[in-house]
Design a protein around this motif. Structure first.
Motif, mmCIF file in Angstrom:
data_model
loop_
_atom_site.group_PDB
_atom_site.id
_atom_site.type_symbol
_atom_site.label_atom_id
_atom_site.label_comp_id
_atom_site.label_asym_id
_atom_site.label_seq_id
_atom_site.Cartn_x
_atom_site.Cartn_y
_atom_site.Cartn_z
ATOM 1 N N HIS A 128 -6.513 8.439 13.958
ATOM 2 C CA HIS A 128 -6.867 7.370 13.026
ATOM 3 C C HIS A 128 -6.931 7.940 11.615
ATOM 4 O O HIS A 128 -6.910 9.160 11.421
ATOM 5 N N ALA A 129 -7.016 7.065 10.629
ATOM 6 C CA ALA A 129 -7.116 7.484 9.229
ATOM 7 C C ALA A 129 -8.312 6.793 8.586
ATOM 8 O O ALA A 129 -8.621 5.640 8.895
ATOM 9 N N VAL A 130 -8.970 7.513 7.687
ATOM 10 C CA VAL A 130 -10.125 6.991 6.952
ATOM 11 C C VAL A 130 -9.901 7.234 5.471
ATOM 12 O O VAL A 130 -9.353 8.270 5.077
ATOM 13 N N SER A 131 -10.296 6.293 4.642
ATOM 14 C CA SER A 131 -10.212 6.511 3.192
ATOM 15 C C SER A 131 -11.368 5.798 2.513
ATOM 16 O O SER A 131 -11.887 4.798 3.012
ATOM 17 N N GLN A 132 -11.754 6.354 1.372
ATOM 18 C CA GLN A 132 -12.822 5.770 0.564
ATOM 19 C C GLN A 132 -12.373 5.760 -0.885
ATOM 20 O O GLN A 132 -12.457 6.772 -1.570
ATOM 21 N N GLU B 203 -9.390 5.551 -2.321
ATOM 22 C CA GLU B 203 -8.150 6.205 -2.745
ATOM 23 C C GLU B 203 -7.203 5.222 -3.434
ATOM 24 O O GLU B 203 -6.547 5.563 -4.416
ATOM 25 N N TYR B 204 -7.121 4.012 -2.884
ATOM 26 C CA TYR B 204 -6.235 2.999 -3.444
ATOM 27 C C TYR B 204 -7.031 1.940 -4.208
ATOM 28 O O TYR B 204 -6.696 1.581 -5.332
ATOM 29 N N ASP B 205 -8.085 1.435 -3.593
ATOM 30 C CA ASP B 205 -8.993 0.479 -4.227
ATOM 31 C C ASP B 205 -10.350 1.163 -4.332
ATOM 32 O O ASP B 205 -10.987 1.457 -3.327
ATOM 33 N N ALA B 206 -10.780 1.428 -5.542
ATOM 34 C CA ALA B 206 -11.982 2.237 -5.759
ATOM 35 C C ALA B 206 -13.227 1.631 -5.114
ATOM 36 O O ALA B 206 -14.188 2.344 -4.823
ATOM 37 N N ALA B 207 -13.223 0.314 -4.879
ATOM 38 C CA ALA B 207 -14.409 -0.349 -4.343
ATOM 39 C C ALA B 207 -14.384 -0.495 -2.823
ATOM 40 O O ALA B 207 -15.332 -1.033 -2.246
ATOM 41 N N SER B 208 -13.315 -0.023 -2.171
ATOM 42 C CA SER B 208 -13.154 -0.285 -0.736
ATOM 43 C C SER B 208 -13.183 0.979 0.105
ATOM 44 O O SER B 208 -12.821 2.064 -0.344
ATOM 45 N N ARG B 209 -13.586 0.808 1.344
ATOM 46 C CA ARG B 209 -13.534 1.845 2.369
ATOM 47 C C ARG B 209 -12.706 1.285 3.525
ATOM 48 O O ARG B 209 -12.846 0.103 3.860
ATOM 49 N N ALA B 210 -11.854 2.110 4.125
ATOM 50 C CA ALA B 210 -10.959 1.603 5.163
ATOM 51 C C ALA B 210 -10.866 2.549 6.343
ATOM 52 O O ALA B 210 -10.963 3.773 6.192
ATOM 53 N N LEU B 211 -10.673 1.965 7.514
ATOM 54 C CA LEU B 211 -10.439 2.691 8.760
ATOM 55 C C LEU B 211 -9.198 2.070 9.390
ATOM 56 O O LEU B 211 -9.119 0.849 9.551
ATOM 57 N N ALA B 212 -8.199 2.880 9.749
ATOM 58 C CA ALA B 212 -6.927 2.339 10.227
ATOM 59 C C ALA B 212 -6.366 3.170 11.373
ATOM 60 O O ALA B 212 -6.605 4.376 11.465
ATOM 61 N N VAL B 213 -5.600 2.507 12.229
ATOM 62 C CA VAL B 213 -4.923 3.155 13.349
ATOM 63 C C VAL B 213 -3.482 2.641 13.408
ATOM 64 O O VAL B 213 -3.178 1.561 12.903
ATOM 65 N N PRO B 214 -2.589 3.403 14.030
ATOM 66 C CA PRO B 214 -1.203 2.943 14.136
ATOM 67 C C PRO B 214 -1.043 1.870 15.207
ATOM 68 O O PRO B 214 -1.799 1.819 16.181
ATOM 69 N N VAL B 215 -0.044 1.033 15.001
ATOM 70 C CA VAL B 215 0.415 0.084 16.020
ATOM 71 C C VAL B 215 1.860 0.477 16.343
ATOM 72 O O VAL B 215 2.656 0.707 15.425
ATOM 73 N N PHE B 216 2.183 0.563 17.610
ATOM 74 C CA PHE B 216 3.507 1.020 18.007
ATOM 75 C C PHE B 216 4.370 -0.134 18.513
ATOM 76 O O PHE B 216 3.868 -1.115 19.053
ATOM 77 N N GLY B 217 5.659 0.006 18.293
ATOM 78 C CA GLY B 217 6.647 -0.896 18.864
ATOM 79 C C GLY B 217 7.599 -0.037 19.666
ATOM 80 O O GLY B 217 8.459 0.631 19.102
ATOM 81 N N GLY B 218 7.415 0.031 20.968
ATOM 82 C CA GLY B 218 8.163 0.991 21.761
ATOM 83 C C GLY B 218 7.586 2.375 21.563
ATOM 84 O O GLY B 218 6.381 2.590 21.678
ATOM 85 N N TYR C 290 0.858 -1.185 0.000
ATOM 86 C CA TYR C 290 0.000 0.000 0.000
ATOM 87 C C TYR C 290 0.896 1.238 0.000
ATOM 88 O O TYR C 290 1.678 1.438 0.937
ATOM 89 N N PRO C 291 0.805 2.089 -1.017
ATOM 90 C CA PRO C 291 1.695 3.254 -1.123
ATOM 91 C C PRO C 291 1.388 4.300 -0.058
ATOM 92 O O PRO C 291 0.245 4.473 0.359
ATOM 93 N N ALA C 292 2.418 5.010 0.349
ATOM 94 C CA ALA C 292 2.299 5.953 1.458
ATOM 95 C C ALA C 292 1.245 7.031 1.204
ATOM 96 O O ALA C 292 0.602 7.502 2.144
ATOM 97 N N HIS C 293 1.072 7.445 -0.045
ATOM 98 C CA HIS C 293 0.218 8.597 -0.326
ATOM 99 C C HIS C 293 -1.249 8.236 -0.529
ATOM 100 O O HIS C 293 -2.087 9.132 -0.656
ATOM 101 N N ALA C 294 -1.586 6.931 -0.566
ATOM 102 C CA ALA C 294 -2.944 6.551 -0.946
ATOM 103 C C ALA C 294 -3.536 5.543 0.030
ATOM 104 O O ALA C 294 -3.051 4.417 0.130
ATOM 105 N N GLY C 295 -4.568 5.946 0.745
ATOM 106 C CA GLY C 295 -5.321 5.022 1.574
ATOM 107 C C GLY C 295 -5.010 5.115 3.056
ATOM 108 O O GLY C 295 -3.920 5.513 3.477
ATOM 109 N N ALA C 296 -5.997 4.707 3.856
ATOM 110 C CA ALA C 296 -5.874 4.784 5.308
ATOM 111 C C ALA C 296 -4.839 3.813 5.851
ATOM 112 O O ALA C 296 -4.172 4.101 6.841
ATOM 113 N N THR C 297 -4.699 2.669 5.217
ATOM 114 C CA THR C 297 -3.793 1.630 5.726
ATOM 115 C C THR C 297 -2.365 2.136 5.834
ATOM 116 O O THR C 297 -1.694 1.945 6.851
ATOM 117 N N SER C 298 -1.884 2.779 4.792
ATOM 118 C CA SER C 298 -0.524 3.319 4.832
ATOM 119 C C SER C 298 -0.470 4.625 5.621
ATOM 120 O O SER C 298 0.505 4.893 6.332
#
Length: 282
Positions: free
Chosen positions: A196-200, A202-217, A141-149
């Motif tokens: 959090h991040a939301v996208s509709q 942006e990367y996959d035209a048919a998908s909607r996504a909701l994402a949050v970060p996971v931290f390591g330290g 998933y490219p940095a500029h497109a979508g909630a996941t990245s």
């Protein structure tokens, strides 16, 4: 005769000390001097010296002959690479993803950084889809497109992010893909402000996504995402699952930080959690 004491002495105490030293390294603590280590762990100078020299002798640390400081050695890289190649990180995440997918009905993803992308290393399908002809795992998933990245890159230090992404060509995946660098940076700022991040589409035209970060330290280690098909009817709104998503991200953060969860009880592949849900630490 045993005194019943649970205090660790001898070889066990030495092992504990060695592990404490290895676990003390992070992005801020990258090396130790003998006197520093002795003061930090309340050791004699000779004990600290022997401990560091033993770890260096096995390759877990590396001694700099000029500064006489000890930094992480090649054995750490080898063990980390072996754990990753054997699926250790994805296996750690899968039970958390399975519970999130079960309760939300959406597909859940765990992604980790891969250059200017994040790469999906674990995914569990939800009852409401999306249903795809190709798998999520190993998708970039490219940095500029979508909630996941965005949920990962937004929480990097801005200077580090700009050094990694500035000037890179940005592909358009749909009419909704953000293209201008200033627009992308504004979306990063918005994600940090909201947590959090939301996208509709942006990367996959048919998908909607909701994402949050996971931290390591103290730095982001990846992102946790819920994905749904924009064209399917859902009995609830994706945002209704934000609290559960954050709770699952806290659980993954705890696992990555070695805050041990409760012992496993059931097999997640049979539709059950492997451990009770953790209560995030305050």
């Amino acid at each position: 005769m045993s005194t019943g004491s649970t205090e660790r002495t001898g070889p066990l105490q030495t092992v504990d000390r060695a592990l404490d030293v290895l676990l003390s390294f992070d992005e801020y603590r990258t090396s130790w001097g003998v006197l520093e280590l002795a003061a930090e762990f309340d050791l004699s100078k000779s004990t600290a010296q022997r401990l560091l020299a033993s770890l260096a002798g096995k390759g877990f640390l590396r001694a700099d002959p000029d500064t006489r400081r000890y930094s992480m050695g090649p054995a750490m890289w080898r063990m980390a690479g072996l754990w990753e190649r054997s699926g250790g990180l994805s296996s750690l995440a899968e039970p958390v993803l399975a519970e999130l997918a079960r309760t939300s009905g959406r597909t859940s993803l765990f992604c980790v950084p891969d250059g200017a992308h994040v790469r999906c290393i674990a995914a569990v399908g939800g009852s409401e889809g999306p249903r795809r002809s190709h798998p999520f795992v190993d998708e970039l998933y490219p940095a500029h497109a979508g909630a996941t990245s965005r949920a990962y890159f937004a929480f990097l230090d801005p200077a580090e992010r700009r050094a990694l992404l500035s000037g890179r060509p940005s592909a358009r995946y749909s009419d909704l893909t953000p293209f201008d660098e200033r627009e992308v940076e504004a979306l990063f700022d918005e994600a940090v402000e909201q947590g959090h991040a939301v996208s509709q589409g942006e990367y996959d035209a048919a998908s909607r996504a909701l994402a949050v970060p996971v931290f390591g330290g103290k730095r982001p280690a990846g992102s946790l995402t819920l994905v749904e098909n924009k064209n399917s009817a859902h009995g609830d709104d994706l945002m209704d699952h934000l609290a559960a998503l954050r709770g699952s991200a806290d659980e993954l953060t705890g696992l990555l930080s070695n805050r041990r969860p409760a012992p496993p009880t059931r097999n997640w592949r049979r539709g059950h959690r492997t451990a009770p849900r953790r209560v995030p630490s305050s």
